[in-house]
Design an enzyme around this catalytic site. Sequence first.
Site, PDB file in Angstrom:
ATOM      1  CE1 TYR A   1      -8.314   1.830   8.508  1.00  0.00           C
ATOM      2  CE2 TYR A   1      -9.059   3.432  10.134  1.00  0.00           C
ATOM      3  CZ  TYR A   1      -8.040   2.870   9.382  1.00  0.00           C
ATOM      4  OH  TYR A   1      -6.755   3.342   9.494  1.00  0.00           O
TER       5      TYR A   1
ATOM      6  CE  LYS B   1      -5.880  -0.536   9.982  1.00  0.00           C
ATOM      7  NZ  LYS B   1      -4.617  -0.996   9.337  1.00  0.00           N
TER       8      LYS B   1
ATOM      9  CG  ASP C   1      -0.404   0.867  -3.866  1.00  0.00           C
ATOM     10  OD1 ASP C   1      -1.451   0.247  -4.165  1.00  0.00           O
ATOM     11  OD2 ASP C   1      -0.379   1.779  -3.023  1.00  0.00           O
TER      12      ASP C   1
ATOM     13  CB  ILE D   1      -2.296  -7.366   0.082  1.00  0.00           C
ATOM     14  CG1 ILE D   1      -3.672  -6.707  -0.067  1.00  0.00           C
ATOM     15  CG2 ILE D   1      -1.188  -6.335   0.190  1.00  0.00           C
ATOM     16  CD1 ILE D   1      -4.137  -6.011   1.196  1.00  0.00           C
TER      17      ILE D   1
ATOM     18  N   GLY E   1       0.827  -1.208   0.000  1.00  0.00           N
ATOM     19  CA  GLY E   1       0.000   0.000   0.000  1.00  0.00           C
ATOM     20  C   GLY E   1       0.854   1.248   0.000  1.00  0.00           C
TER      21      GLY E   1
ATOM     22  CD  GLN F   1      -2.011  10.594   5.922  1.00  0.00           C
ATOM     23  OE1 GLN F   1      -2.621   9.669   6.458  1.00  0.00           O
ATOM     24  NE2 GLN F   1      -2.064  11.834   6.371  1.00  0.00           N
TER      25      GLN F   1
END
Length: 370
Positions: free
Chosen positions: A182, A186, A75, A94, A49, A53
């Site tokens: 999300y 996590k 990526d 991935i 990834g 950011q």
Amino acid sequence: MFRKCVATFVQNKIANIAGSSRPTLCQSLYERATHSKANSRPPKILITGGLGQLGIECAKVLRSQYGDDSVVLSDIIKPGREVIESGPYIFADILDFKGLQKIVVDHRIDWLIHFSALLSAIGEQNVPLAVRVNIEGVHNVIELAKQYNLRIFVPSTIGAFGPDSPRNPTPNVTIQRPRTMYGVSKVHAELMGEYYFHKFGLDFRCLRFPGVISSDPPGGGTTDYAVAIFHEALRTGKYTCYLRPDTRLPMMYIEDCLRALLEFMRTPSDRLKRRVYNVTAMSFTPEELVEKLSTYVPNLHVTYRPDGRQDIADSWPQVFDDSEARRDWGWQHKYDLNNLVDFMVKDVQENYIDKEKANMYAATSRASTR
């Protein structure tokens, strides 16, 4: 901005033998050989990834420490020229486990830094895709790290907590019942990594980051108002915020974020009392940020129109307790709200606003000469 020092990669492996905690002779020889090899050269690092950011900036930091060829950025997006010229870049999906295996073997990877994920607001718009990327993808990289004895870092988030968690402050260990895919993914990653550490000796490491602020355009996270406001305010003098003015959230400038990651990855495994740590730098509200930014944009006009992201923010921590990270491996932040605003105004102005003006001027000049 980071200290120069010589880092060694120490691998601690627990024997993966059903019913026994003692390694075989072959395993002992293998571990001694891999330990020797890992310490005779800088770690080879794969970043997944990598065009998000954190990926590109993380690669810059790690390459400054270990050399350009030691960090492989990856990526599924076509990179720009600057990325290609800065060091190795490859395609990596991935969800393709065999493809990942080939990358690890071909590039002799030692560390895996896994940034691939759909962020909070984007994940809520496409839950099935978020499940595949954020959960199946984590399964793949954790199993890959186990199979090839990699040190693996998977970032977590303030979104791993929910409305039942204490919000001010939120301790390192407390109830976690997030209400976004999300956040759920996590928590799943945290627990999977801890399970693989205890079961197989996997060197799994995870930091729960707050909102990360950088000059890059916002990418779809709930805390990204604190990035978008700089771009809009410096362009137009106006901004419409999707959170209430009193919404307090933990935040961190990107340089602190990347330094935390580097220091954490370098910390010897036996110093870590946990595999998952909170880290943060500051907490502020949109109203407080606007007050600081107004010193640079005196006529700044901000309106508040809360949308669905407000519900997400209301379930997240207001203040993060990262005392365990500070105690166990010496974490210390450098940026508070005052110098955050100073650096962000400078970065956004120089890297985006001024460049856009220069490009527009150049285009206008070319058109007038035709």
